[in-house]
Design a protein around this motif. Structure first.
Motif, PDB file in Angstrom:
ATOM      1  N   GLN A 111      -6.414  -0.706   3.464  1.00 23.65           N
ATOM      2  CA  GLN A 111      -7.741  -0.943   4.020  1.00 23.65           C
ATOM      3  C   GLN A 111      -7.776  -2.328   4.661  1.00 23.65           C
ATOM      4  OE1 GLN A 111      -9.981   0.384   0.273  1.00 23.65           O
ATOM      5  NE2 GLN A 111     -11.179   1.339   1.889  1.00 23.65           N
TER       6      GLN A 111
ATOM      7  N   CYS B 104     -10.842  -2.832  -5.233  1.00 21.10           N
ATOM      8  CA  CYS B 104      -9.431  -2.780  -4.839  1.00 21.10           C
ATOM      9  C   CYS B 104      -8.610  -3.613  -5.820  1.00 21.10           C
ATOM     10  CB  CYS B 104      -9.245  -3.310  -3.416  1.00 21.10           C
ATOM     11  SG  CYS B 104     -10.082  -2.321  -2.160  1.00 21.10           S
TER      12      CYS B 104
ATOM     13  N   ALA C  63       0.826  -1.212   0.000  1.00 19.27           N
ATOM     14  CA  ALA C  63       0.000   0.000   0.000  1.00 19.27           C
ATOM     15  C   ALA C  63       0.858   1.258   0.000  1.00 19.27           C
ATOM     16  CB  ALA C  63      -0.924  -0.010   1.223  1.00 19.27           C
TER      17      ALA C  63
ATOM     18  N   ARG D  93      -2.427   3.685   4.064  1.00 16.17           N
ATOM     19  CA  ARG D  93      -3.213   3.558   2.839  1.00 16.17           C
ATOM     20  C   ARG D  93      -3.818   2.162   2.688  1.00 16.17           C
ATOM     21  NH1 ARG D  93      -1.039   3.659  -1.671  1.00 16.17           N
ATOM     22  NH2 ARG D  93      -2.748   4.668  -2.780  1.00 16.17           N
TER      23      ARG D  93
ATOM     24  N   ASP E  70      -2.277   2.223  -6.268  1.00 17.15           N
ATOM     25  CA  ASP E  70      -3.640   1.683  -6.343  1.00 17.15           C
ATOM     26  C   ASP E  70      -4.115   1.265  -4.948  1.00 17.15           C
ATOM     27  OD1 ASP E  70      -1.881  -0.413  -6.140  1.00 17.15           O
ATOM     28  OD2 ASP E  70      -2.379  -1.306  -8.068  1.00 17.15           O
ATOM     29  N   ARG E  71      -5.284   0.652  -4.891  1.00 17.97           N
ATOM     30  CA  ARG E  71      -5.891   0.321  -3.602  1.00 17.97           C
ATOM     31  C   ARG E  71      -5.556  -1.116  -3.192  1.00 17.97           C
ATOM     32  NH1 ARG E  71      -9.761   3.718  -5.935  1.00 17.97           N
ATOM     33  NH2 ARG E  71     -10.766   1.991  -7.030  1.00 17.97           N
TER      34      ARG E  71
ATOM     35  N   SER F 168     -16.028   0.903   1.818  1.00 21.93           N
ATOM     36  CA  SER F 168     -15.141   1.444   2.846  1.00 21.93           C
ATOM     37  C   SER F 168     -15.821   1.611   4.194  1.00 21.93           C
ATOM     38  CB  SER F 168     -14.572   2.793   2.382  1.00 21.93           C
ATOM     39  OG  SER F 168     -13.796   2.627   1.205  1.00 21.93           O
TER      40      SER F 168
END
Length: 312
Positions: free
Chosen positions: A152, A182, A94, A150, A99-100, A142
């Motif tokens: 999740q 994600c 992260a 960053r 990106d996620r 979320s």
């Protein structure tokens, strides 16, 4: 218009790298950075060999990813450092990607991934499952995750009696939703390999990380995990696995090099994570509080994982 026949070299391709004069890279670490900044950039000593190697790792970690990539972190038994590896790998990816990245605790025994990363366990995978048909945006997704930097994080059920109901079908539904919003999904797959959710984890995984230790029992666990994968229809996962050996449990009586060589012959990559007092404390993990060798170890692990992106 000139026609270059077969076997004849055409003109060099016009790119940034082919046209720009070579200059020493700007150092971003150590005394070289201090000297560069002290002279206002007039003197550039270039980067060290260590920093050059680190930059190579960062370029590998930053590989373009064409679609969602699922990483399963597993071991045939618990107590080997699997959650720690999941947390640090997730934080590293992260931090160094744009990106996620999301980490899911799929442990059927009240897992501690969220405790180690955010401390937020009041919202869990069970609440997400109850409303999963209503999740149609990143914002909605979320609502069920907490943030560690960053990264999740989706917590597991903290009531073991409830979490037993987290089965293969439910894992698949959760994974599908998370992967929709994600780019990278890491799953801390819980204790053992035979619970229902683990079947879904391995079925959907693109990369498998097997955690062990440079001890007799730690190496045996990692070896038996690879054996189990190969014997239960996941031979490709076993051969392409990344083995991580946690040195929080180590002994001078054991030949660690022989253990490393054993796994190097069985799978794609082997990495060792040095003992680190911040990780050994068992509390909230902060990459900035890790010793430099530990941070470098997780950069190497993340780079090995990211090498799989190029094959998608």
């Amino acid at each position: 218009m000139t026609d270059h026949g077969e076997g004849q070299a055409g003109p060099d391709e016009i790119t940034h790298d082919s046209l720009m004069r070579r200059t020493a890279e700007r150092p971003r670490r150590g005394w070289r950075k201090v000297l560069y900044e002290a002279t206002g950039g007039r003197y550039n000593p270039g980067i060290s060999e260590d920093e050059a190697g680190r930059n190579v790792l960062l370029r590998r970690i930053g590989r373009q990813l064409p679609g969602a990539h699922r990483i399963a972190v597993t071991s045939i038994k618990g107590g080997i450092g699997k959650t720690t590896v999941t947390a640090c790998l997730g934080l590293t990816l992260a931090e160094h990607r744009g990106d996620r990245v999301v980490a899911l605790d799929a442990n059927p025994d009240a897992g501690t991934l969220a405790d180690r990363l955010t401390g937020e366990t009041s919202i869990t995978v069970r609440q997400m499952l109850e409303k999963i048909d209503d999740i149609d945006s990143l914002t909605e997704m979320s609502r069920y995750t907490s943030l560690a930097g960053r990264l999740q994080v989706l917590a597991s059920d903290q009531d073991p009696a409830m979490s037993e109901g987290f089965n293969r079908e439910e894992y698949t539904r959760i994974s599908t939703v998370l992967s929709r919003f994600c780019n990278i999904l890491l799953t801390d797959s819980g204790t053992g390999l035979v619970h229902s959710a683990m079947e879904g984890t391995l079925e959907l995984a693109d990369t498998v990380v097997v955690v062990g230790a440079p001890t007799v029992d730690g190496a045996s666990r990692a070896g038996k995990t690879l054996d189990w994968l190969a014997a239960h229809g996941h031979r490709e996962h076993a051969e392409n696995a990344i083995v991580v050996l946690s040195q929080d449990r180590a002994s001078h009586e054991v030949d660690a090099e022989k253990i490393h060589d054993h796994f190097a012959q069985r799978c794609r990559a082997v990495h060792s994570v040095p003992s680190d007092p911040h990780l050994a404390a068992g509390g909230r993990i902060d990459l900035d509080l890790l010793r430099e060798p530990t941070r470098e170890a997780f950069l190497r692990i993340a780079a090995s994982v990211s090498d799989d992106f190029a094959t998608r």
